[in-house]
Design an enzyme around this catalytic site. Sequence first.
Site, PDB file in Angstrom:
ATOM      1  CB  THR A 107     -61.341 -13.972-122.972  1.00 50.86           C
ATOM      2  OG1 THR A 107     -62.163 -13.062-123.703  1.00 50.86           O
ATOM      3  CG2 THR A 107     -60.643 -14.890-123.951  1.00 50.86           C
ATOM      4  CE  LYS A 147     -63.115  -6.640-122.440  1.00 55.70           C
ATOM      5  NZ  LYS A 147     -62.884  -8.045-122.016  1.00 55.70           N
ATOM      6  CB  VAL A 207     -59.540  -5.213-123.411  1.00 54.53           C
ATOM      7  CG1 VAL A 207     -59.330  -6.527-122.672  1.00 54.53           C
ATOM      8  CG2 VAL A 207     -59.078  -4.044-122.551  1.00 54.53           C
ATOM      9  CE1 TYR A 237     -66.251  -6.647-120.407  1.00 53.32           C
ATOM     10  CE2 TYR A 237     -65.672  -8.262-118.723  1.00 53.32           C
ATOM     11  CZ  TYR A 237     -65.966  -7.962-120.033  1.00 53.32           C
ATOM     12  OH  TYR A 237     -65.963  -8.956-120.981  1.00 53.32           O
TER      13      TYR A 237
END
Length: 299
Positions: free
Chosen positions: A53, A169, A209, A141
């Site tokens: 993001t 995440k 998150v 991630y």
Amino acid sequence: MTSTRKPAPFGRALCAMITPFTEDGALDVPGAQRLAARLVAEGCDGLVLSGTTGESPTTTDEEKTRLVAAVREAVGDRATLVAGVGTSDTRHTVELALAAGKAGADGLLVVTPYYSRPPQEAVAAHFRQVADAGELPVMLYDIPGRTGTRIEPDTMIRLAQHPRIVAVKDCSYDFLGIQKVLGQTELAYYAGCDEHVLALYAVGGAGCVSTVANAAPAHMASILAAFDAGDTARATELQLAAMPLIEAVMDSGLPGTVTAKALLDRLGLPAGPVRAPLLPAGRETADGLLARYEALTAN
């Protein structure tokens, strides 16, 4: 009620913060500081910088480091800062990790190496090398839809033995695999998909998150708070109430960066343009995002 929830090393309600740019496309340091301060004041106890993001593929190494330092100055010790340092190059990732630590990060977000599609042993070696290089804890991630490569559950279980690999995440969309890892390790799992915030938390996840938290930090944090208070009905109500906005931000056919920035712009908050090759959202999309945000916050 006695809690058996695992510790949350980076906080529980984290925002996958956008990276504000000025109208001419430069890093907007004052804007980033204002946005970070708002997010923390409204319920985020952690911020993830330079993730998906945060447009990490199109920000420079210097911009990433400057962003960490600026946000640390803005929020002090009121929130943890997790710096996205993942690249497709292990050596480059290590360099970014060391720079993030010097700039004031509390942890590292390290994505699976992309494009080269390394096998699982190479994936594991990459993460271990990054974790060995510095002193900061690591959040893996797992987002195979973007990288082309899973961190398979068995690989997660092996990586959990590393003392500095402490969290994940998760954007794997593999709820069975998640629960397998949760049952066999102490890894703290954070929902990286906003539609999974409550479901993952309910089976022992550490928190979220959240991309939607850029605009609605208090609401996303309230889902976790209601569950912690034992009010599962209220937590469910809050999660479902957020779904129209979650769908608009995350499942509109546009990247979450594009939709989040469009909504923040309509709200008069720091955002600015996206960087190419991304294109800005159209007026109709922005109108729809604002309408769903207003419906959520009206209640």
